[in-house]
Structures are given as C-alpha cells and as structure tokens.
Motif scaffolding. Structure first.
Motif, short mmCIF file in Angstrom:
data_model
loop_
_atom_site.label_atom_id
_atom_site.label_comp_id
_atom_site.label_asym_id
_atom_site.label_seq_id
_atom_site.Cartn_x
_atom_site.Cartn_y
_atom_site.Cartn_z
N LEU A 1 24.13 -79.43 -87.25
CA LEU A 1 24.30 -79.35 -85.80
C LEU A 1 23.60 -78.12 -85.21
O LEU A 1 22.91 -78.19 -84.20
N GLU B 1 32.57 -79.91 -90.41
CA GLU B 1 33.08 -81.05 -89.67
C GLU B 1 34.51 -80.88 -89.14
O GLU B 1 34.74 -81.13 -87.96
N ASP C 1 27.79 -81.45 -78.86
CA ASP C 1 29.12 -81.78 -79.37
C ASP C 1 30.19 -81.34 -78.35
O ASP C 1 29.85 -80.92 -77.24
N HIS D 1 32.10 -78.78 -78.54
CA HIS D 1 32.39 -77.34 -78.54
C HIS D 1 32.23 -76.69 -77.15
O HIS D 1 33.03 -75.83 -76.81
N HIS E 1 28.28 -85.91 -82.33
CA HIS E 1 27.64 -85.76 -83.64
C HIS E 1 28.50 -86.24 -84.80
O HIS E 1 28.14 -86.00 -85.96
N THR E 2 29.62 -86.83 -84.52
CA THR E 2 30.46 -87.24 -85.66
C THR E 2 31.42 -88.37 -85.29
O THR E 2 31.88 -88.46 -84.16
N ASN F 1 18.02 -88.11 -83.91
CA ASN F 1 17.63 -86.72 -84.16
C ASN F 1 16.19 -86.59 -84.62
O ASN F 1 15.57 -87.55 -85.10
N TYR G 1 32.45 -86.60 -97.98
CA TYR G 1 31.75 -87.78 -97.46
C TYR G 1 30.27 -87.79 -97.81
O TYR G 1 29.63 -88.83 -97.84
N GLU H 1 27.94 -90.31 -92.09
CA GLU H 1 26.97 -89.28 -91.71
C GLU H 1 26.35 -89.72 -90.39
O GLU H 1 25.66 -90.73 -90.32
N ALA H 2 26.58 -88.93 -89.33
CA ALA H 2 26.10 -89.38 -88.02
C ALA H 2 24.60 -89.63 -88.06
O ALA H 2 24.11 -90.68 -87.62
N SER H 3 23.84 -88.68 -88.55
CA SER H 3 22.39 -88.87 -88.64
C SER H 3 21.86 -88.30 -89.95
O SER H 3 21.26 -88.99 -90.76
N GLY H 4 22.11 -87.00 -90.14
CA GLY H 4 21.39 -86.27 -91.18
C GLY H 4 20.06 -85.82 -90.59
O GLY H 4 19.48 -86.51 -89.73
O1 RUG Z 1 27.26 -84.26 -89.62
C1 RUG Z 1 26.34 -84.24 -88.56
C2 RUG Z 1 24.98 -84.70 -89.06
O2 RUG Z 1 25.04 -86.03 -89.51
C3 RUG Z 1 23.97 -84.60 -87.94
O3 RUG Z 1 22.67 -84.86 -88.41
C4 RUG Z 1 24.00 -83.21 -87.33
C5 RUG Z 1 23.09 -83.10 -86.12
O4 RUG Z 1 23.30 -84.14 -85.24
O5 RUG Z 1 25.32 -82.88 -86.91
C6 RUG Z 1 26.24 -82.86 -87.99
N1 RUG Z 1 27.51 -82.33 -87.50
C7 RUG Z 1 28.47 -82.96 -86.85
N2 RUG Z 1 27.88 -81.07 -87.65
N3 RUG Z 1 29.04 -80.89 -87.10
C8 RUG Z 1 29.44 -82.02 -86.61
C9 RUG Z 1 30.76 -82.23 -85.94
O6 RUG Z 1 31.08 -81.18 -85.09
#
Ligand code: RUG
Length: 831
Positions: free
Chosen positions: A136, A289, A336, A338, A374-375, A481, A570, A669-672
C-alpha cells in the motif's frame, strides 16, 4: 577544497552555476562545496556517508529550481490539484532515483570518480525512508513518481514518522525487530517549513453557541492542541522539469511548555506534555493488513488529515479562490480508509470554520473525495470503538451521526421496509460494542470508489461493499495497480535497461507499451543469449548480497525461485515451504530423484505481534539450515531467507528471479504489485487466480504462466460447505509425511514443540486452504522444472513476460485516475 578548486578551475565551465550546472566538473565542485560548507569536512577525512550527503545536497540543489518553478506554475495557472492522502509512503532511497530522473547518473559517476569515490558505494550509504509497511505504501510512492512524470499537478500528503518500519534481524532463525532511526544522520532531501503549520485539536467537548448573525451553531472546545509542521520532499519526474511535492507532517507541542505547570514549579509535567504531543508522529504502526484500533493510530490519522485539509484551504485562500469552488481546485484521494476521517473533517472545516450550510458543505465534500479500497479481509476493515472515537473527536462524532441520519433516510427511500439493509449500511455498527465504520464513511463521502485489480473490484461489489454498489453503482470502478518502471526496471536492472535502450530506443520508461516490440526479437538466438546473460549477472549480484548477509552460497546457474512480500498466512509462504520439504523428502528417500537444481529465496517482515507469521519465518530458517547443511541434498536444493526485505534490497531481488511466487489463496490478495515488478524483470510467475495475477496471465497468455489452485469462487464454496483439511491429509501420503516431518522436530534439532502450532493450524483449521491447494501446487511446480530444462524456451517465455508487462506501469494507472476520477489535466513545466 579551495586548493582542489584552484587546480580544477580550468575544467569548470565559465558561468556555470555550482547549484544548477549539470556537467560532471560542476557537480564535482558542488560536492566539494557541500562537504566543506554544509558538512564542515575536508575530502581527506570525509567518509563515504559524508560523500553521500554532499552529493545528495548537490542533487537537491539541482532539483530546487524545478521544484520552485513547478509550485509557482501550479499557483499561476490555478489548475486542479490531485491530493493523494496516504498514511504510508514507502519511498526507498532517493539519490539513485533522482539521478536517473534528472539524467545525471553518468555525470555523478564521473564527478565522484574524479574525487576518488565509487558512486555505487556512495548510493549504498543512503538510509531508506521506510515510511510504509508494504504494497500500500509502495503503491503511493510509485503513484507520486508517475504523477510527476506525467506532469500532473499533484501533492502527496502523509506523516513524517520519526521511526519507519522496523529493521528486521534474524537471530537463531527468529525475527527480531530493531527501531529504524532513518533520520539519525539527517535527511538531506527534506526541507522543513515551520511557517506552514496548523493547529490540531483533540478531545474535550462540543457546545452550542449563537453566532453574530443570531444563528445557532456548534463548536468544539478541545482538551488539547498540538501543531503539525510541514516537511517537504521533492518528487522529480523522469525526463521532465516537473518536480512535485511530498508534504509530510510532523507533530510538535503547540507551546514548548505548559506554562501553568512550569510556573507552579512542575517542570517535569511541563516538558512531559510536549513529549506527549510529539509521540503522535513517532512511529509507524507495523501492521500490514489487520486494523489495530489503537487510540494513537486514530490520533495519527486525524493529525495528518486535518493538516492536509487545512493546507488546501490555505492554498485556496492564497489563490483567491472561493470556498464554494473547493472541489474544482482539489481532488482528494483516500488511500484506503486510513485518511477517511477526512470526510467528517472537511465537513467540520466548511461548516464550523467557514460558515457554509450543511447541504453546500456536503456537495463539496462528496465532489472532492475518491476512495480506494485495498483489501477484502474483514480483519483489515477499520472500525473505531465509539467511546474511544467520541473521546478523541467529539465534534466529528456529531457530524458522523448527522451524515448517517441523512444517509440512512436515503437508503430507506430507495429500499423501503428493509431494516436489515439499513443496519448493514449504517456508519455505526451496532453488533457488540458500537463502532464507527470507516469504510462506510469513505463510501458515503466519496463520489468515486475503486478496487485495485479487476477481480478485487468485482469481489468488492459482490461482497463487502455490495450494499453500497446496489445504492450507487455509478460510483464504482476498477483501477488496476501499477508500478513505476523507472525505479523497478531502469534503476534496479541496469543490464536489462541497456539492452532495452539498445533494442527499443530510450523512450520505453515513459511508454511501457513499447516493450511489446521485444517480441520481434524472440526468435533471435543471439538476443536470447544476451537476455540470459543479463539475468545471470543479476543472479550473481544477488548471490553476492545473500552470501554477504547470510553466509549462504548460491549458484547463479540454478533456478532462482523467489517469494518476497509481507509474511502473512493468506500469502501462503508455508505452501511454498511444504513444496520445498516435499522435494527434500523425495531426495532423501530416492537419492536418484532428479530435478533441475533450485535456490528458494524468501524475504519479508512479519507484524511484530503476529504469532503465526513469526513462526513461519522460523520454519523457513529451520528448513534452510537443515537443507543447506546436508550434502545429500544441497547440491540440488538451497534455501535462503534474505533479512530485512526493503525497497533497497528489493531492487537487487526482482531482477534476479527466474520464478516469482504469487500463491495467495484466491480472493484474498487485492492486487499485489511485487508480481508486476518480477514480471517486468523477466520472471515467470507461478500463481493462483488472485488479484492482478489474473490480468497478468491474460496479458502473457496461459502458456506463459504457471497456474494452479482453486479459484475465488471455489474457495468460497469449499469454505461454505465446511472445509476439513484432515480430508486432504488423509488422501495424500506425501503431504502427510511432510506434515509429520515438520511436526517431528526434524528441522528444529528434535524440538517437536516449536512448530506444533503451525502444524495444528494447518491440519485442524487451515483458514487459507494450504492443504487443499497443495497437490495442485506441487504438480504445477513439476511443470516449472520441466519448462526450465528447456532453456531456450524458458528464455522466450521470460522475454514475453517482460514484453507484455506494459499494462502494469503506474503511468497507465495514474492516467486512469486522472481522467476518470480526478478530472485532472497535465501542466507542462518549463524551467
Ligand atoms: O494487500 C494489498 C495488496 O494486495 C495491494 O497490492 C496493495 C496496494 O493496493 O495494498 C495491500 N494492502 C492492503 N496493504 N494494506 C492493505 C489494507 O489496509
């Protein structure tokens, strides 16, 4: 330095300004000047760290003119500004990137060589600003790079943590954490702007009052006030004169002393109040996360958000803009939830401080904000216990109640007689202790809501945000992303960059679709040979690093199979381990068992309080120790854990990979984004249909991607039916033996306790379906080994992976945000 100046003066261009001149002789003089005037050092006693700082200051001077001109142009032109609000910016070292973006690498190298220094050693001295946890925060940094490169008026707003993400050390196989004192040597890139400072209120209560026009209003009487001070860092675009700003806020006591306490003789209490104010920006929370629900975290979020919004109001006032036009001047993206308190805070500023009525303020607020989710993990969705929220932000709670009242009326009007829906969508969760639901606040207060990969955006609409999608389908979109090809290809992989420059010309870093043209060289054996040579050199470079940091010796002729990312169940680093132990077991049982030798590399940090993740790190190291020391297997298998995965060592790791492990449970995994960095550097992916893997596979074609595992739908179905890992164990003798071996203490000097929690987790609950995907994964890995055996074909696939990675440039992603969410136009800068 003066003696040196005299001797080299003949080579200095006459009239070239030591602060702006770009050739190596002027740079050399500039470095000497900074050594002398800024650091008080003579070259004879200067350390490499001194040279780093002097060169950094010399380069910042060269950014200064562009930086000031950029701000000035934005101000003159009065165009819309994108404000990227993020609690994290995982920047990575600046010097190399700035040299690249300014086109000054060669000049800097020559200048330092003339001073008897090696540029690479100097670059290595830069401490990394690790102001983020992982994907993120790194995404935010990539987006800043693209915004500047595409010449978009933009500013990043965040927090200047005094301690960034902890430094990870491995002791006896366990992760230990050390504070990251990244500022201890000073930070040559930032400029403190103590005159750009805002008051931040906390706690207290609200009260009713009658204003001068006789209207009834509410105001906030805080318990405490602190100040946020701006620290600016230049963000130079690649090959352009645009130099945007990252503005990070640092907390200070509003007054240095509590004078009342001081006067009554309580000196300690007086100073203590100051220290408490400053703790707000002390340290980054190291959780990736899961949301943590801590008061200080809410304080951090509100702190940087109010400073940023107040800053926008100041800019608007300076430009003489009308408050009603706020949304035409600023597009604010919430990275996100935050920063999502911004929705209530902008309402407060517009109503309480600028005197707008509710409807006008709400129209502006919704038009201003966009929200990126993002999640999908439920434990990562932020909520705040209501009593805590009220205590810290009493006025905001009142505003949220009013937003909620109006919002739920709208829900009732659209969906009459559906009280369950109303309860589900409310900004206040009522199950158990009452909670403020930040994702709901972000959705209600934003005109645009997006996920970060196609699959993720669809799952958002179908699951966590389905009620919001039913109400406002037009607000939803996907923005897959991207990553910056400047840092993660050009800078990280100089060998490949040279080959790409020669093959494609120099424009590919800003036009990544041009990588496609590589495909016309795929049948040229000489080109493939050069491609392999680049990869081989990168593997040697990484092997040297691994040896220096772990003592483990790796052979660059082996297949490098790499998984680097946060350690999380995960993401399934333990699935990777089960495969390694399977190979180990086969080799031990059948010494003639044959497969191409492989080096397995891992890297990543675990949240300090995440028990299972820390045990996974221990298991990786335990397996590594056993395998690497065993002559029966270590001629074909090696395992290494690279300590302290960071942007800095990532730049060595991605270019050295043959195989990229992207093996998360589908739907999690939202994107990676690491997946994209590996791909652009010519790694092949073994992965599930999760996050952006799906789109990567669409781009490269099924034949160039190692796919395995259950789909997101299948995962949901299996879990819905009641998943029993024991069934998979009972039906697979090899898996059973692997689990028994781990549980037996074989990798832990006979200690059968240390990994028992992991074994029990997998065999009894297995929340991320490791055992269910094991057989498919092992079979897929056999396909990898078979493909590796044909090096010519592997090289073709490697080239195709890079060639078809153009979609994953952050330039593409940012152009989509600018066009579809922000309504932003680029503004070329001329110096
Ligand atoms: O876990 C996600 C990733 O899959 C993603 O690629 C990245 C950027 O979009 O964000 C990550 N992420 C999600 N990090 N923290 C969160 C939840 O707050």
């Amino acid at each position: 330095p003066h003696a040196k100046r005299a001797t080299s003066s003949a080579t200095i261009l006459s009239g070239a300004d030591v602060r702006t001149g770009l050739d190596s002789a002027v740079l050399q003089q500039a470095v000497l000047d900074h050594l002398y005037y800024s650091l008080g050092r003579l070259p004879a006693v200067a350390t490499p760290a001194n040279y780093y700082r002097a060169l950094a200051l010399a380069i910042r001077d060269r950014l200064q003119q562009r930086w000031i001109r950029t701000s000035e142009t934005y101000f003159e032109r009065g165009r819309k500004l994108a404000c990227y609000l993020s609690a994290e910016f995982l920047l990575g070292p600046h010097l190399g990137n700035n040299l690249l973006n300014l086109g000054l690498e060669q000049a800097a190298r020559e200048a330092l060589t003339a001073l008897g220094q090696d540029l690479d050693a100097i670059l290595d001295c830069e401490p990394e600003p690790g102001l983020g946890n992982g994907g993120l925060g790194r995404l935010a940094a990539c987006y800043l790079d693209s915004l500047a490169t595409l010449q978009y008026p933009a500013i990043g707003y965040g927090i200047r943590y005094e301690f960034g993400i902890f430094a990870q050390e491995i002791r006896d196989g366990w992760q230990t954490e050390r504070t990251d004192k990244w500022l201890s040597g000073g930070n040559p890139w930032e400029i403190a702007k103590p005159d750009i400072a805002y008051e931040v209120k906390w706690g207290g209560h609200t009260e009713r009052y009658i204003d001068d026009d006789g209207a009834e209003r509410r105001r906030w009487v805080p318990y405490r006030v602190v100040r946020g001070i701006a620290y600016d860092t230049p963000i130079q675009g690649y090959g352009v004169d645009t130099c945007n700003t990252l503005r990070l806020w640092s907390a200070e006591a509003a007054e240095s002393f509590d004078f009342q306490a001081f006067n009554t003789g309580d000196y300690f209490q007086a100073v203590d109040a100051k220290l408490r104010s400053e703790t707000i920006t002390k340290v980054l929370y190291p959780n990736d996360e899961p949301a943590i629900g801590k008061r200080l975290r809410l304080a951090q979020q509100y702190f940087f958000v109010t400073c940023s919004l107040q800053d926008m109001l100041r800019i608007l006032d300076l430009a003489g803009g009308a408050i009603e036009q706020f949304a035409e001047h600023f597009a604010v993206q919430l990275n996100d939830t935050h920063p999502s308190i911004g929705v209530a805070e902008l309402m407060r500023l517009l109503i309480d401080e600028r005197g707008l009525d509710w409807d006008a303020a709400w129209t502006i607020t919704v038009a201003t904000f966009g929200y990126t989710n993002h999640t999908l993990l439920p434990e990562a969705l932020e909520t705040w216990p209501l009593p805590l929220f009220r205590e810290v932000l009493p006025r905001h709670l009142e505003i949220i109640y009013e937003i909620n009242r109006r919002f739920l009326d709208e829900v009732r009007a659209c969906f009459p007689d559906d009280s369950a829906r109303v309860a589900r969508m409310s900004l206040i969760g009522e199950a158990g202790e009452k909670q403020v639901r930040m994702a709901h606040l972000a959705c209600v207060g934003s005109h645009a809501i997006n996920g970060v990969a196609a699959l993720h955006s669809e799952l958002l609409k179908a699951s966590v945000l389905s009620d919001f999608h039913a109400l406002w389908p037009e607000r939803f979109s996907n923005k897959t992303n991207g990553v910056t090809p400047r840092r993660f290809l050009a800078l990280a992989n100089p060998g490949l960059r040279a080959l790409l420059d020669e093959t494609l010309g120099a424009s590919w870093p800003v036009d990544l679709g041009r990588l496609r043209e590589l495909e016309s060289h795929i049948d040229d054996p000489a080109f493939r040979e050069r491609w392999r040579a680049v990869k081989h050199a990168n593997k040697q470079r990484l092997a040297d690093y691994v040896q220096a940091h772990t003592g483990i010796v790796l052979d660059p002729d082996w297949l490098f199979d790499i998984q680097v990312k946060r350690i999380h169940e995960y993401k399934r680093q333990h699935l990777n381990l089960l495969h390694i132990v399977t190979l180990y077991q086969r080799l031990k049982t059948y010494p003639a068992f044959s497969f191409p030798p492989r080096a397995f590399l891992f890297g990543g940090k675990a949240a300090p309080g995440y028990f299972t993740a820390k045990r996974i790190i221990k298991l990786i190291n335990a397996v590594a120790e056993t395998i690497n020391a065993d002559p029966e297997v270590n001629g074909r298998l090696k395992v290494a854990f690279v300590p302290n995965f960071s942007v800095k060592n990532a730049q060595l790791i991605y270019p050295a990979a043959d195989l990229s492990e992207q093996i998360s449970t589908a739907g999690k995994e939202a994107s990676g984004t690491g997946n994209m960095k590996f791909m652009l550097n010519g790694a092949l992916t073994i992965g599930t249909l999760d996050g952006a893997n799906v789109e990567m596979r669409d781009e490269v074609g099924a034949e160039n991607f190692f796919l395995f595992g259950r789909t997101a739908d299948e995962v949901a179905r299996l879990q819905g039916e009641g998943y029993r890992p024991a069934d998979y164990l009972a039906g697979d003798d090899e898996l059973k033996a692997v689990m028994e071996l781990i549980g037996s203490g074989h990798f832990s000097g006979g200690d059968s306790e240390v990994f028992r929690p992991l074994v029990e987790n997998l065999t009894q609950s297995d929340p991320f379906l490791v055992l269910a995907d094991y057989a498919a994964y092992v079979a897929c890995q056999e396909g990898v080994s078979a493909a590796w055996a044909d090096q010519e074909q592997w090289t073709r696939m490697s080239i195709i992976n890079c060639a078809r990675g153009g979609k994953f440039s952050s330039d593409r992603a940012i152009a989509e945000y600018a066009r579809e969410i922000w309504g932003l136009q680029s503004v070329p800068i001329q110096v």
